[in-house]
Design a protein around this motif. Structure first.
Motif, PDB file in Angstrom:
ATOM      1  N   LEU A 249      -4.650  13.238   4.536  1.00  0.00           N
ATOM      2  CA  LEU A 249      -3.526  13.789   3.781  1.00  0.00           C
ATOM      3  C   LEU A 249      -2.257  12.951   3.973  1.00  0.00           C
ATOM      4  CD1 LEU A 249      -3.883  17.669   4.192  1.00  0.00           C
ATOM      5  CD2 LEU A 249      -4.409  16.246   2.202  1.00  0.00           C
ATOM      6  N   VAL A 250      -2.047  12.451   5.180  1.00  0.00           N
ATOM      7  CA  VAL A 250      -0.883  11.587   5.421  1.00  0.00           C
ATOM      8  C   VAL A 250      -0.979  10.328   4.568  1.00  0.00           C
ATOM      9  CG1 VAL A 250       0.388  10.253   7.133  1.00  0.00           C
ATOM     10  CG2 VAL A 250      -0.537  12.485   7.752  1.00  0.00           C
ATOM     11  N   GLY A 251      -2.182   9.756   4.497  1.00  0.00           N
ATOM     12  CA  GLY A 251      -2.381   8.571   3.676  1.00  0.00           C
ATOM     13  C   GLY A 251      -2.143   8.846   2.199  1.00  0.00           C
ATOM     14  N   ILE A 252      -2.636   9.957   1.702  1.00  0.00           N
ATOM     15  CA  ILE A 252      -2.406  10.343   0.302  1.00  0.00           C
ATOM     16  C   ILE A 252      -0.915  10.525   0.051  1.00  0.00           C
ATOM     17  CG2 ILE A 252      -2.757  12.198  -1.387  1.00  0.00           C
ATOM     18  CD1 ILE A 252      -5.540  12.610  -0.164  1.00  0.00           C
ATOM     19  N   HIS A 253      -0.236  11.143   1.001  1.00  0.00           N
ATOM     20  CA  HIS A 253       1.212  11.372   0.897  1.00  0.00           C
ATOM     21  C   HIS A 253       1.955  10.043   0.772  1.00  0.00           C
ATOM     22  CE1 HIS A 253       4.423  14.244   1.037  1.00  0.00           C
ATOM     23  NE2 HIS A 253       5.015  13.686   2.080  1.00  0.00           N
ATOM     24  N   MET A 254       1.534   9.042   1.528  1.00  0.00           N
ATOM     25  CA  MET A 254       2.177   7.726   1.489  1.00  0.00           C
ATOM     26  C   MET A 254       1.997   7.059   0.124  1.00  0.00           C
ATOM     27  SD  MET A 254       0.976   6.341   5.245  1.00  0.00           S
ATOM     28  CE  MET A 254       1.536   4.670   4.929  1.00  0.00           C
ATOM     29  N   VAL A 255       0.774   7.109  -0.408  1.00  0.00           N
ATOM     30  CA  VAL A 255       0.503   6.477  -1.700  1.00  0.00           C
ATOM     31  C   VAL A 255       1.225   7.215  -2.825  1.00  0.00           C
ATOM     32  CG1 VAL A 255      -1.299   5.908  -3.376  1.00  0.00           C
ATOM     33  CG2 VAL A 255      -1.714   5.543  -0.938  1.00  0.00           C
ATOM     34  N   LEU A 256       1.222   8.552  -2.761  1.00  0.00           N
ATOM     35  CA  LEU A 256       1.900   9.337  -3.791  1.00  0.00           C
ATOM     36  C   LEU A 256       3.405   9.079  -3.803  1.00  0.00           C
ATOM     37  CD1 LEU A 256       0.112  12.812  -3.637  1.00  0.00           C
ATOM     38  CD2 LEU A 256       0.042  11.145  -5.500  1.00  0.00           C
ATOM     39  N   ALA A 257       3.978   8.819  -2.639  1.00  0.00           N
ATOM     40  CA  ALA A 257       5.410   8.507  -2.582  1.00  0.00           C
ATOM     41  C   ALA A 257       5.704   7.235  -3.371  1.00  0.00           C
ATOM     42  CB  ALA A 257       5.858   8.349  -1.130  1.00  0.00           C
ATOM     43  N   ALA A 258       4.840   6.238  -3.230  1.00  0.00           N
ATOM     44  CA  ALA A 258       5.028   4.987  -3.967  1.00  0.00           C
ATOM     45  C   ALA A 258       4.857   5.207  -5.468  1.00  0.00           C
ATOM     46  CB  ALA A 258       4.035   3.937  -3.472  1.00  0.00           C
ATOM     47  N   LEU A 259       3.853   5.980  -5.857  1.00  0.00           N
ATOM     48  CA  LEU A 259       3.626   6.238  -7.281  1.00  0.00           C
ATOM     49  C   LEU A 259       4.762   7.073  -7.873  1.00  0.00           C
ATOM     50  CD1 LEU A 259      -0.218   6.937  -7.262  1.00  0.00           C
ATOM     51  CD2 LEU A 259       0.964   4.895  -8.082  1.00  0.00           C
ATOM     52  N   SER A 260       5.298   7.997  -7.091  1.00  0.00           N
ATOM     53  CA  SER A 260       6.440   8.788  -7.560  1.00  0.00           C
ATOM     54  C   SER A 260       7.652   7.897  -7.778  1.00  0.00           C
ATOM     55  CB  SER A 260       6.776   9.890  -6.547  1.00  0.00           C
ATOM     56  OG  SER A 260       5.700  10.789  -6.393  1.00  0.00           O
ATOM     57  N   ALA A 261       7.895   6.985  -6.848  1.00  0.00           N
ATOM     58  CA  ALA A 261       9.029   6.065  -6.974  1.00  0.00           C
ATOM     59  C   ALA A 261       8.846   5.150  -8.181  1.00  0.00           C
ATOM     60  CB  ALA A 261       9.180   5.241  -5.700  1.00  0.00           C
ATOM     61  N   ALA A 262       7.616   4.700  -8.423  1.00  0.00           N
ATOM     62  CA  ALA A 262       7.344   3.850  -9.583  1.00  0.00           C
ATOM     63  C   ALA A 262       7.574   4.622 -10.881  1.00  0.00           C
ATOM     64  CB  ALA A 262       5.915   3.325  -9.525  1.00  0.00           C
ATOM     65  N   THR A 263       7.142   5.868 -10.918  1.00  0.00           N
ATOM     66  CA  THR A 263       7.355   6.692 -12.109  1.00  0.00           C
ATOM     67  C   THR A 263       8.838   6.912 -12.354  1.00  0.00           C
ATOM     68  OG1 THR A 263       5.257   7.848 -11.672  1.00  0.00           O
ATOM     69  CG2 THR A 263       6.779   8.887 -13.213  1.00  0.00           C
ATOM     70  N   TYR A 264       9.587   7.163 -11.290  1.00  0.00           N
ATOM     71  CA  TYR A 264      11.037   7.329 -11.433  1.00  0.00           C
ATOM     72  C   TYR A 264      11.668   6.046 -11.979  1.00  0.00           C
ATOM     73  CZ  TYR A 264      15.947   7.657 -10.218  1.00  0.00           C
ATOM     74  OH  TYR A 264      17.329   7.652 -10.283  1.00  0.00           O
ATOM     75  N   THR A 265      11.176   4.902 -11.537  1.00  0.00           N
ATOM     76  CA  THR A 265      11.689   3.623 -12.039  1.00  0.00           C
ATOM     77  C   THR A 265      11.514   3.531 -13.555  1.00  0.00           C
ATOM     78  OG1 THR A 265      11.156   2.532  -9.942  1.00  0.00           O
ATOM     79  CG2 THR A 265      11.465   1.119 -11.856  1.00  0.00           C
ATOM     80  N   VAL A 266      10.347   3.940 -14.034  1.00  0.00           N
ATOM     81  CA  VAL A 266      10.100   3.917 -15.482  1.00  0.00           C
ATOM     82  C   VAL A 266      11.042   4.878 -16.204  1.00  0.00           C
ATOM     83  CG1 VAL A 266       8.389   4.270 -17.295  1.00  0.00           C
ATOM     84  CG2 VAL A 266       7.696   3.263 -15.112  1.00  0.00           C
ATOM     85  N   VAL A 267      11.259   6.061 -15.616  1.00  0.00           N
ATOM     86  CA  VAL A 267      12.176   7.035 -16.220  1.00  0.00           C
ATOM     87  C   VAL A 267      13.561   6.425 -16.408  1.00  0.00           C
ATOM     88  CG1 VAL A 267      13.431   9.192 -15.783  1.00  0.00           C
ATOM     89  CG2 VAL A 267      10.953   9.095 -15.435  1.00  0.00           C
ATOM     90  N   ILE A 268      14.055   5.734 -15.381  1.00  0.00           N
ATOM     91  CA  ILE A 268      15.391   5.133 -15.462  1.00  0.00           C
ATOM     92  C   ILE A 268      15.472   4.127 -16.607  1.00  0.00           C
ATOM     93  CG2 ILE A 268      17.009   3.606 -14.262  1.00  0.00           C
ATOM     94  CD1 ILE A 268      17.137   6.486 -13.347  1.00  0.00           C
TER      95      ILE A 268
END
Length: 370
Positions: free
Chosen positions: A343-362
């Protein structure tokens, strides 16, 4: 957006013999495929880096850039699975670097033909020659040869990037992003080496992860810019929406920073013999959650507003809502189940994907000027 005008042509003059026949001259399928592969590799290396830490394999290879004082690769009879996991992550670094280099060369050729490509190759060859010379000299003098060689190679890439960008007149945005990824990957290799040498200093390890996350965002931005129409851009959303979106970015950044500090103070130190000192992980977990909840609320407000007002970012806002809600769910679940490594590993990867998605939103907050 006119896809063909934005991606498949670059108005410029070329002279005969200005191209290398095997490299593309327009932003087409080949460059987009390699750009996607580069993005996927940046995400994947966060997963492999997380596996190194979460399996206690951070010192599976005790040396850098060698794995042991005598061998480049792990000796399985001595280091076991931990050495294989750590070395696998190092191999992945090489894959990420090669993909970043491929994207850069393709981009430079699309922009200006072989001129910038050949200049970049000459800088690379010069950097390699200088790096080898420094390595030999440092070895003879008993100095840290690998570290000095890496510093010279990184300096050569930085000088090459400056030279290339000074001569870039078209689609400089793509050239900048491609160079940033290559420089970032090389810098990451150096930081990873220092993390090993420092016996997994938590601040270095946290910085290592944060830079990887930023590179995921940069490769995502490169993919967006590939399909974007060059030229001046104007606001596509109301001012209050843009301000709120940027405040959301602050909340996201704080959530990630406190998440890195929390992980660095928790039980997953990267090696069974390394104990973390300093921050109280249980307190940090709560501090990490506060901006996370603020982030979730802000994202929901933006998503609802975007759909009601039919704003351009609305579809990507929906993706961001799903990513953040899943991330919050995984965070709560891992906290309540004793931080299981998966779960910690999934949390780490999801954080990166969330940040990438936010980048696209901007990027959707503005549109090409008519």
């Amino acid at each position: 957006m006119n896809h063909n005008a934005a991606t498949d042509t670059l108005p410029r003059r070329r002279t005969p013999g200005d191209t290398l026949s095997w490299l593309p001259t327009t932003i087409g399928r080949r460059l987009r495929v390699f750009a996607w592969l580069s993005f996927a590799a940046e995400v994947l290396i966060i997963g492999t880096g997380g596996a190194v830490r979460l399996t206690g394999s951070g010192l599976g290879c005790t040396e850098w850039p060698l794995c042991t004082p005598e061998s480049l690769v792990p000796i399985l009879e001595v280091q076991g699975v931990h050495g294989a996991i750590e070395f696998g992550n190092r191999v992945m670094t090489g894959v990420v670097g090669l993909l970043a280099l491929a994207v850069l060369m393709l981009t430079l050729h699309v922009i200006s033909g072989r001129r910038l490509v050949l200049r970049a190759v000459w800088f690379a060859l010069g950097g390699i020659a200088a790096g080898v010379a420094v390595y030999i000299a440092a070895s003879a003098l008993g100095l840290p040869d690998a570290a000095l060689m890496s510093a010279v190679l990184l300096l050569a890439v930085l000088v090459g990037a400056v030279d290339s960008l000074r001569q870039t007149t078209e689609r400089r945005d793509l050239a900048v992003l491609a160079w940033v990824v290559l420089v970032g990957v090389m810098a990451q290799a150096v930081v990873g080496g220092f993390a090993v040498i420092s016996s997994l200093n938590p601040f270095l390890v946290g910085f290592h992860y944060t830079v990887s996350l930023l590179l995921v965002c940069v490769t995502a931005l490169f993919l967006v810019r590939l399909r974007a129409q060059p030229g001046r851009r104007i606001p596509a959303v109301p001012a209050w929406f843009s301000i709120t979106a940027h405040l959301t970015g602050v909340a996201l950044a704080l959530t990630i920073v406190f998440g890195v500090l929390t992980t660095g103070s928790g039980p997953h130190s990267g090696d069974i013999d390394i104990q973390r000192q300093g921050f109280d992980a249980s307190i940090l977990a709560h501090v990490h959650a506060w901006p996370g909840y603020v982030l979730a609320v802000l994202v929901l407000i933006l998503a609802v507003s975007a759909w009601v007002l039919k704003l351009p970012p609305r579809r990507w806002m929906l993706v961001l809502v799903v990513a953040i809600l899943v991330q919050v769910g995984v965070g709560v679940l891992q906290a309540r189940t004793g931080l299981p490594p998966v779960l910690v590993g999934i949390h780490m990867v999801l954080a990166a994907l969330s940040a990438a998605t936010y980048t696209v939103v901007i990027t959707r907050l503005k549109k090409p000027a008519a």
